[in-house]
Design a protein around this motif. Structure first.
Motif, PDB file in Angstrom:
ATOM      1  N   ILE A   4      43.641  49.535  44.511  1.00  0.00           N
ATOM      2  CA  ILE A   4      42.803  48.336  44.404  1.00  0.00           C
ATOM      3  C   ILE A   4      42.104  48.122  45.739  1.00  0.00           C
ATOM      4  O   ILE A   4      42.738  48.133  46.799  1.00  0.00           O
ATOM      5  N   LEU A   6      39.811  45.708  48.183  1.00  0.00           N
ATOM      6  CA  LEU A   6      39.554  44.283  48.397  1.00  0.00           C
ATOM      7  C   LEU A   6      38.144  43.893  47.951  1.00  0.00           C
ATOM      8  O   LEU A   6      37.927  42.803  47.415  1.00  0.00           O
ATOM      9  N   ILE A   9      37.579  42.689  44.404  1.00  0.00           N
ATOM     10  CA  ILE A   9      38.072  41.363  43.987  1.00  0.00           C
ATOM     11  C   ILE A   9      37.027  40.300  44.335  1.00  0.00           C
ATOM     12  O   ILE A   9      36.453  40.307  45.425  1.00  0.00           O
ATOM     13  N   LYS A  10      36.798  39.424  43.383  1.00  0.00           N
ATOM     14  CA  LYS A  10      35.833  38.342  43.598  1.00  0.00           C
ATOM     15  C   LYS A  10      36.354  37.419  44.713  1.00  0.00           C
ATOM     16  O   LYS A  10      37.528  37.006  44.707  1.00  0.00           O
ATOM     17  N   VAL A  12      36.988  34.189  46.508  1.00  0.00           N
ATOM     18  CA  VAL A  12      37.054  32.730  46.262  1.00  0.00           C
ATOM     19  C   VAL A  12      37.529  32.078  47.559  1.00  0.00           C
ATOM     20  O   VAL A  12      38.702  32.187  47.919  1.00  0.00           O
ATOM     21  N   PRO A  15      40.379  28.449  47.055  1.00  0.00           N
ATOM     22  CA  PRO A  15      41.136  28.795  45.851  1.00  0.00           C
ATOM     23  C   PRO A  15      42.063  27.709  45.298  1.00  0.00           C
ATOM     24  O   PRO A  15      42.471  27.802  44.150  1.00  0.00           O
ATOM     25  N   TYR A  16      42.427  26.734  46.109  1.00  0.00           N
ATOM     26  CA  TYR A  16      43.443  25.769  45.634  1.00  0.00           C
ATOM     27  C   TYR A  16      42.835  24.471  45.111  1.00  0.00           C
ATOM     28  O   TYR A  16      41.704  24.126  45.447  1.00  0.00           O
ATOM     29  N   SER A  17      43.652  23.748  44.344  1.00  0.00           N
ATOM     30  CA  SER A  17      43.185  22.443  43.845  1.00  0.00           C
ATOM     31  C   SER A  17      43.382  21.373  44.916  1.00  0.00           C
ATOM     32  O   SER A  17      44.340  21.414  45.691  1.00  0.00           O
TER      33      SER A  17
ATOM     34  N   ILE B 139      44.929  27.969  40.947  1.00  0.00           N
ATOM     35  CA  ILE B 139      45.021  29.409  41.218  1.00  0.00           C
ATOM     36  C   ILE B 139      45.972  30.124  40.261  1.00  0.00           C
ATOM     37  O   ILE B 139      45.812  31.330  40.005  1.00  0.00           O
ATOM     38  N   VAL B 144      44.463  37.697  39.434  1.00  0.00           N
ATOM     39  CA  VAL B 144      44.042  38.515  40.585  1.00  0.00           C
ATOM     40  C   VAL B 144      44.058  37.688  41.873  1.00  0.00           C
ATOM     41  O   VAL B 144      44.552  38.146  42.913  1.00  0.00           O
ATOM     42  N   GLN B 145      43.520  36.468  41.776  1.00  0.00           N
ATOM     43  CA  GLN B 145      43.491  35.602  42.956  1.00  0.00           C
ATOM     44  C   GLN B 145      44.904  35.237  43.404  1.00  0.00           C
ATOM     45  O   GLN B 145      45.198  35.189  44.597  1.00  0.00           O
ATOM     46  N   LYS B 147      47.554  37.037  42.989  1.00  0.00           N
ATOM     47  CA  LYS B 147      48.100  38.256  43.599  1.00  0.00           C
ATOM     48  C   LYS B 147      47.604  38.405  45.031  1.00  0.00           C
ATOM     49  O   LYS B 147      48.361  38.726  45.948  1.00  0.00           O
ATOM     50  N   LEU B 148      46.299  38.158  45.195  1.00  0.00           N
ATOM     51  CA  LEU B 148      45.690  38.295  46.520  1.00  0.00           C
ATOM     52  C   LEU B 148      46.304  37.283  47.499  1.00  0.00           C
ATOM     53  O   LEU B 148      46.682  37.644  48.618  1.00  0.00           O
ATOM     54  N   GLN B 149      46.419  36.038  47.059  1.00  0.00           N
ATOM     55  CA  GLN B 149      46.973  34.997  47.938  1.00  0.00           C
ATOM     56  C   GLN B 149      48.432  35.303  48.299  1.00  0.00           C
ATOM     57  O   GLN B 149      48.858  35.076  49.426  1.00  0.00           O
ATOM     58  N   LEU B 202      48.818  44.768  46.968  1.00  0.00           N
ATOM     59  CA  LEU B 202      48.243  44.541  45.637  1.00  0.00           C
ATOM     60  C   LEU B 202      48.689  45.627  44.665  1.00  0.00           C
ATOM     61  O   LEU B 202      48.982  45.354  43.501  1.00  0.00           O
TER      62      LEU B 202
END
Lengths: 142, 205
Positions: A4, A6, A9-10, A12, A15-17, B139, B144-145, B147-149, B202
Protein backbone atom coordinates in the motif's frame (compact mmCIF):
# COMPACT_ATOMS: atom_id res chain seq x y z
CA UNK A 1 0.13 -8.99 0.16
CA UNK A 2 -0.13 -6.04 -2.24
CA UNK A 3 1.96 -3.11 -0.96
CA UNK A 4 0.00 0.00 0.00
CA UNK A 5 1.40 3.37 -1.00
CA UNK A 6 0.59 6.44 1.03
CA UNK A 7 -0.12 8.33 -2.19
CA UNK A 8 -2.94 5.91 -2.97
CA UNK A 9 -4.82 6.92 0.17
CA UNK A 10 -7.09 9.94 0.04
CA UNK A 11 -5.66 12.70 2.22
CA UNK A 12 -8.06 13.81 4.96
CA UNK A 13 -6.43 16.56 6.96
CA UNK A 14 -9.31 16.93 9.44
CA UNK A 15 -10.27 13.33 10.17
CA UNK A 16 -11.98 13.55 13.57
CA UNK A 17 -15.37 14.79 14.69
CA UNK A 18 -15.54 18.10 16.55
CA UNK A 19 -18.49 19.30 18.71
CA UNK A 20 -20.82 21.64 16.84
CA UNK A 21 -20.04 25.33 17.26
CA UNK A 22 -16.73 24.54 18.94
CA UNK A 23 -14.66 27.05 16.94
CA UNK A 24 -17.25 29.81 17.45
CA UNK A 25 -16.95 29.44 21.23
CA UNK A 26 -13.20 28.89 21.43
CA UNK A 27 -12.04 32.56 21.29
CA UNK A 28 -14.27 33.41 24.27
CA UNK A 29 -12.97 30.41 26.24
CA UNK A 30 -9.42 31.55 25.57
CA UNK A 31 -10.21 35.13 26.65
CA UNK A 32 -11.81 33.86 29.86
CA UNK A 33 -8.78 31.70 30.61
CA UNK A 34 -6.43 34.62 30.04
CA UNK A 35 -8.52 36.81 32.39
CA UNK A 36 -8.41 34.19 35.15
CA UNK A 37 -4.65 33.69 34.65
CA UNK A 38 -4.18 37.47 34.94
CA UNK A 39 -5.93 37.47 38.32
CA UNK A 40 -3.86 34.51 39.48
CA UNK A 41 -0.64 36.06 38.24
CA UNK A 42 -1.43 39.24 40.22
CA UNK A 43 -1.69 37.08 43.34
CA UNK A 44 1.66 35.53 42.46
CA UNK A 45 3.47 38.90 42.17
CA UNK A 46 6.28 39.57 44.66
CA UNK A 47 4.51 42.80 45.78
CA UNK A 48 1.35 40.88 46.69
CA UNK A 49 3.33 38.16 48.46
CA UNK A 50 5.22 40.81 50.48
CA UNK A 51 2.01 42.66 51.40
CA UNK A 52 0.39 39.37 52.41
CA UNK A 53 3.40 38.38 54.53
CA UNK A 54 3.40 41.78 56.31
CA UNK A 55 -0.35 41.59 56.97
CA UNK A 56 0.03 38.05 58.34
CA UNK A 57 2.92 39.10 60.60
CA UNK A 58 0.95 42.09 61.93
CA UNK A 59 -2.04 39.86 62.66
CA UNK A 60 0.16 37.41 64.58
CA UNK A 61 1.88 40.18 66.57
CA UNK A 62 -1.43 41.88 67.42
CA UNK A 63 -2.95 38.55 68.48
CA UNK A 64 -0.01 37.88 70.82
CA UNK A 65 -0.32 41.38 72.36
CA UNK A 66 -4.09 40.97 72.77
CA UNK A 67 -3.76 37.55 74.40
CA UNK A 68 -1.12 38.86 76.81
CA UNK A 69 -3.29 41.84 77.70
CA UNK A 70 -6.33 39.82 78.68
CA UNK A 71 -4.97 38.91 82.15
CA UNK A 72 -6.95 37.91 85.21
CA UNK A 73 -8.76 40.97 86.81
CA UNK A 74 -7.86 39.70 90.27
CA UNK A 75 -4.17 39.96 89.35
CA UNK A 76 -4.75 43.51 88.24
CA UNK A 77 -6.52 44.40 91.50
CA UNK A 78 -3.69 42.83 93.49
CA UNK A 79 -1.29 45.37 92.02
CA UNK A 80 -3.40 48.33 93.26
CA UNK A 81 -2.50 49.61 96.76
CA UNK A 82 -5.14 49.00 99.37
CA UNK A 83 -5.51 52.74 100.23
CA UNK A 84 -6.37 53.50 96.66
CA UNK A 85 -9.02 50.80 96.58
CA UNK A 86 -10.62 52.16 99.74
CA UNK A 87 -10.38 55.72 98.42
CA UNK A 88 -12.10 54.55 95.26
CA UNK A 89 -14.82 52.85 97.29
CA UNK A 90 -15.37 56.09 99.25
CA UNK A 91 -15.42 58.13 96.10
CA UNK A 92 -18.04 55.89 94.52
CA UNK A 93 -19.93 55.91 97.81
CA UNK A 94 -20.16 52.16 98.00
CA UNK A 95 -22.03 50.78 100.96
CA UNK A 96 -20.33 47.99 102.88
CA UNK A 97 -23.10 45.69 101.71
CA UNK A 98 -22.17 46.51 98.08
CA UNK A 99 -18.64 45.39 98.69
CA UNK A 100 -19.81 42.19 100.32
CA UNK A 101 -22.31 41.53 97.59
CA UNK A 102 -19.43 41.67 95.13
CA UNK A 103 -18.04 38.59 96.84
CA UNK A 104 -21.34 36.78 96.74
CA UNK A 105 -20.98 33.14 95.89
CA UNK A 106 -17.28 33.18 96.60
CA UNK A 107 -17.38 34.13 100.25
CA UNK A 108 -15.79 30.79 101.20
CA UNK A 109 -12.79 31.73 99.13
CA UNK A 110 -12.08 34.81 101.22
CA UNK A 111 -9.59 34.33 103.99
CA UNK A 112 -10.80 36.87 106.56
CA UNK A 113 -7.75 36.47 108.70
CA UNK A 114 -5.51 37.48 105.81
CA UNK A 115 -7.80 40.23 104.65
CA UNK A 116 -6.10 42.91 106.77
CA UNK A 117 -7.68 45.64 104.69
CA UNK A 118 -11.13 44.69 105.96
CA UNK A 119 -10.10 45.60 109.52
CA UNK A 120 -10.64 49.21 108.63
CA UNK A 121 -14.23 48.62 107.58
CA UNK A 122 -16.67 50.00 110.15
CA UNK A 123 -19.85 47.97 110.04
CA UNK A 124 -22.90 48.69 112.09
CA UNK A 125 -23.96 45.86 114.40
CA UNK A 126 -27.23 45.31 112.56
CA UNK A 127 -25.44 45.04 109.22
CA UNK A 128 -22.90 42.66 110.70
CA UNK A 129 -25.68 40.52 112.18
CA UNK A 130 -27.48 40.44 108.87
CA UNK A 131 -24.32 39.38 107.06
CA UNK A 132 -23.48 36.66 109.56
CA UNK A 133 -27.01 35.32 109.25
CA UNK A 134 -26.98 35.55 105.47
CA UNK A 135 -23.76 33.60 105.17
CA UNK A 136 -24.72 31.17 107.91
CA UNK A 137 -21.89 32.15 110.21
CA UNK A 138 -24.00 33.06 113.25
CA UNK A 139 -23.06 29.86 115.12
CA UNK A 140 -19.40 30.66 114.77
CA UNK A 141 -19.43 34.32 115.71
CA UNK A 142 -22.58 35.06 117.71
CA UNK B 1 3.87 57.43 10.03
CA UNK B 2 1.88 54.34 9.13
CA UNK B 3 3.76 51.18 8.23
CA UNK B 4 3.26 50.04 4.68
CA UNK B 5 2.41 46.35 4.26
CA UNK B 6 4.64 44.81 1.63
CA UNK B 7 3.75 41.33 0.32
CA UNK B 8 6.68 38.93 0.60
CA UNK B 9 5.84 36.86 -2.52
CA UNK B 10 6.64 37.21 -6.16
CA UNK B 11 3.87 39.04 -8.12
CA UNK B 12 3.53 36.07 -10.50
CA UNK B 13 2.45 33.86 -7.65
CA UNK B 14 -0.63 36.01 -7.12
CA UNK B 15 -2.16 34.57 -10.24
CA UNK B 16 -2.27 31.04 -8.91
CA UNK B 17 -4.87 30.00 -6.33
CA UNK B 18 -2.20 28.83 -3.94
CA UNK B 19 -0.43 32.12 -4.45
CA UNK B 20 -3.62 34.00 -3.68
CA UNK B 21 -4.07 32.08 -0.44
CA UNK B 22 -0.43 32.72 0.49
CA UNK B 23 -0.80 36.41 -0.35
CA UNK B 24 -3.92 36.65 1.79
CA UNK B 25 -2.24 34.78 4.65
CA UNK B 26 0.78 37.07 4.63
CA UNK B 27 -1.46 40.13 4.60
CA UNK B 28 -3.46 38.87 7.58
CA UNK B 29 -0.26 37.97 9.40
CA UNK B 30 1.17 41.44 8.76
CA UNK B 31 -2.04 43.04 10.00
CA UNK B 32 -2.01 40.92 13.18
CA UNK B 33 1.63 41.78 13.86
CA UNK B 34 0.90 45.46 13.29
CA UNK B 35 -1.98 45.40 15.79
CA UNK B 36 -0.04 43.39 18.35
CA UNK B 37 2.93 45.75 18.15
CA UNK B 38 0.77 48.63 19.36
CA UNK B 39 -0.16 48.46 23.07
CA UNK B 40 -3.56 50.03 22.40
CA UNK B 41 -4.59 47.53 19.71
CA UNK B 42 -2.88 44.47 21.20
CA UNK B 43 -6.12 42.89 22.45
CA UNK B 44 -7.74 43.33 19.05
CA UNK B 45 -4.65 41.92 17.35
CA UNK B 46 -4.65 38.90 19.64
CA UNK B 47 -8.33 38.32 18.94
CA UNK B 48 -7.55 38.34 15.22
CA UNK B 49 -4.67 35.94 15.83
CA UNK B 50 -6.90 33.46 17.69
CA UNK B 51 -9.56 33.54 14.99
CA UNK B 52 -6.95 33.14 12.24
CA UNK B 53 -5.00 30.24 13.76
CA UNK B 54 -7.37 28.44 16.13
CA UNK B 55 -8.45 25.77 13.65
CA UNK B 56 -4.96 25.02 12.39
CA UNK B 57 -3.60 24.83 15.92
CA UNK B 58 -6.53 22.66 17.03
CA UNK B 59 -6.02 20.15 14.23
CA UNK B 60 -2.28 20.10 14.75
CA UNK B 61 -2.86 19.27 18.42
CA UNK B 62 -5.82 16.95 17.90
CA UNK B 63 -3.85 14.74 15.50
CA UNK B 64 -1.22 14.35 18.18
CA UNK B 65 -3.40 13.76 21.26
CA UNK B 66 -6.46 12.29 19.45
CA UNK B 67 -8.92 13.04 22.30
CA UNK B 68 -11.02 16.21 21.81
CA UNK B 69 -11.07 17.25 25.49
CA UNK B 70 -7.28 16.97 25.74
CA UNK B 71 -6.92 18.93 22.51
CA UNK B 72 -9.35 21.62 23.73
CA UNK B 73 -7.45 22.07 26.97
CA UNK B 74 -4.09 22.16 25.19
CA UNK B 75 -5.26 24.66 22.55
CA UNK B 76 -6.42 27.05 25.26
CA UNK B 77 -3.11 26.62 27.08
CA UNK B 78 -1.20 27.25 23.86
CA UNK B 79 -3.00 30.54 23.16
CA UNK B 80 -2.50 31.67 26.76
CA UNK B 81 1.23 31.05 26.23
CA UNK B 82 1.11 32.92 22.93
CA UNK B 83 -0.54 35.88 24.70
CA UNK B 84 2.02 35.84 27.51
CA UNK B 85 4.95 35.65 25.11
CA UNK B 86 3.80 38.14 22.49
CA UNK B 87 6.53 40.48 23.69
CA UNK B 88 9.22 37.91 22.92
CA UNK B 89 8.01 37.25 19.37
CA UNK B 90 10.80 38.13 16.96
CA UNK B 91 9.32 39.80 13.94
CA UNK B 92 11.89 38.26 11.62
CA UNK B 93 10.18 34.90 12.24
CA UNK B 94 6.82 33.97 10.77
CA UNK B 95 3.97 34.30 13.21
CA UNK B 96 2.41 30.95 12.36
CA UNK B 97 5.68 29.00 12.64
CA UNK B 98 6.20 30.65 16.04
CA UNK B 99 2.70 29.55 17.14
CA UNK B 100 3.30 26.08 15.70
CA UNK B 101 6.50 25.82 17.72
CA UNK B 102 4.65 26.61 20.95
CA UNK B 103 1.88 24.16 19.99
CA UNK B 104 4.33 21.38 19.08
CA UNK B 105 6.27 21.76 22.32
CA UNK B 106 3.05 21.69 24.34
CA UNK B 107 1.90 18.52 22.58
CA UNK B 108 5.18 16.70 23.07
CA UNK B 109 5.33 17.75 26.73
CA UNK B 110 1.72 16.62 27.24
CA UNK B 111 2.38 13.18 25.74
CA UNK B 112 5.59 12.79 27.74
CA UNK B 113 3.76 13.70 30.96
CA UNK B 114 0.93 11.31 30.12
CA UNK B 115 3.36 8.42 29.84
CA UNK B 116 5.19 9.43 33.01
CA UNK B 117 2.06 10.18 35.04
CA UNK B 118 0.40 6.85 34.57
CA UNK B 119 3.66 4.86 34.47
CA UNK B 120 2.54 3.39 31.21
CA UNK B 121 4.70 2.28 28.34
CA UNK B 122 4.59 3.85 24.89
CA UNK B 123 2.71 0.79 23.66
CA UNK B 124 -0.06 1.32 26.22
CA UNK B 125 -0.50 4.97 25.25
CA UNK B 126 -0.69 3.94 21.57
CA UNK B 127 -3.35 1.38 22.50
CA UNK B 128 -5.31 3.97 24.49
CA UNK B 129 -5.19 6.51 21.64
CA UNK B 130 -6.04 3.78 19.15
CA UNK B 131 -9.17 2.92 21.16
CA UNK B 132 -10.17 6.57 21.10
CA UNK B 133 -9.94 6.45 17.32
CA UNK B 134 -12.42 3.55 17.28
CA UNK B 135 -14.84 5.64 19.35
CA UNK B 136 -14.75 8.60 16.95
CA UNK B 137 -17.82 8.38 14.74
CA UNK B 138 -16.23 10.49 12.02
CA UNK B 139 -13.30 8.20 11.36
CA UNK B 140 -14.53 4.81 12.55
CA UNK B 141 -16.68 4.47 9.42
CA UNK B 142 -13.76 4.96 7.04
CA UNK B 143 -11.64 1.81 7.24
CA UNK B 144 -8.65 3.12 5.29
CA UNK B 145 -8.46 6.37 7.25
CA UNK B 146 -8.82 4.51 10.52
CA UNK B 147 -5.97 2.19 9.48
CA UNK B 148 -3.81 5.15 8.52
CA UNK B 149 -4.44 6.99 11.80
CA UNK B 150 -3.69 3.83 13.79
CA UNK B 151 -0.50 3.34 11.81
CA UNK B 152 0.52 6.94 12.60
CA UNK B 153 0.14 6.28 16.31
CA UNK B 154 2.90 3.67 16.07
CA UNK B 155 5.44 6.34 15.13
CA UNK B 156 7.53 8.02 17.84
CA UNK B 157 5.90 11.33 18.86
CA UNK B 158 8.59 13.56 17.34
CA UNK B 159 8.51 11.71 14.04
CA UNK B 160 4.71 11.79 14.03
CA UNK B 161 4.61 15.55 14.52
CA UNK B 162 7.02 16.04 11.61
CA UNK B 163 4.98 13.70 9.43
CA UNK B 164 1.74 15.54 10.28
CA UNK B 165 3.19 18.94 9.41
CA UNK B 166 4.56 17.71 6.09
CA UNK B 167 1.81 15.36 4.99
CA UNK B 168 -1.39 16.95 6.32
CA UNK B 169 -0.44 20.63 6.70
CA UNK B 170 1.74 20.61 3.56
CA UNK B 171 4.39 22.74 5.20
CA UNK B 172 7.79 23.17 3.61
CA UNK B 173 10.75 21.45 5.26
CA UNK B 174 12.28 24.89 5.87
CA UNK B 175 9.17 25.92 7.81
CA UNK B 176 9.12 22.65 9.78
CA UNK B 177 12.80 23.25 10.55
CA UNK B 178 11.84 26.63 12.04
CA UNK B 179 9.20 24.97 14.18
CA UNK B 180 11.24 22.03 15.43
CA UNK B 181 14.71 23.56 15.40
CA UNK B 182 15.97 20.55 13.40
CA UNK B 183 17.96 20.70 10.18
CA UNK B 184 16.13 20.32 6.86
CA UNK B 185 18.25 17.25 6.01
CA UNK B 186 17.32 15.49 9.23
CA UNK B 187 13.64 16.32 8.69
CA UNK B 188 13.70 14.91 5.16
CA UNK B 189 15.25 11.69 6.43
CA UNK B 190 12.74 11.50 9.31
CA UNK B 191 9.78 11.99 6.93
CA UNK B 192 11.10 9.43 4.46
CA UNK B 193 11.45 6.84 7.23
CA UNK B 194 8.01 7.69 8.59
CA UNK B 195 6.37 7.12 5.20
CA UNK B 196 8.13 3.74 4.86
CA UNK B 197 7.08 2.65 8.36
CA UNK B 198 3.48 3.72 7.80
CA UNK B 199 3.28 1.76 4.54
CA UNK B 200 4.66 -1.28 6.36
CA UNK B 201 2.16 -0.88 9.20
CA UNK B 202 -0.67 -0.60 6.69
CA UNK B 203 0.35 -3.92 5.07
CA UNK B 204 0.86 -5.68 8.42
CA UNK B 205 -2.57 -4.64 9.71
Amino acid sequence: MKPIKLDDIKKVSRPYSVPEGYFEDLPLKIQTRIQSERKESWIRTPAFKLAFAIAAMLTIVMSIVFVNQSVNPEDLLADIPEEELLAYANLMQFEESDIFSAFEGSIEEIDFFDADGLDNLELEDSTLDDLLLEYDLSDEYL
Amino acid sequence: MQNKIVPKIKPSAIFSIKGLITYQRINVEELIIQKIRDEETRNYGFNLLVREYQERVYWHVRKMVVDHDDADDLVQEIFVKVWKNLGSFREDAKLYTWIYRIATNECLTFLKKKKRKYFVSIGDVTKELSEKLDEDVNISGDEVQLKLQKALLKLPDKQRVVFNMKYFDEMKFAEIAEVTGTSVGALKASYHHAVKKIEEFLVDD
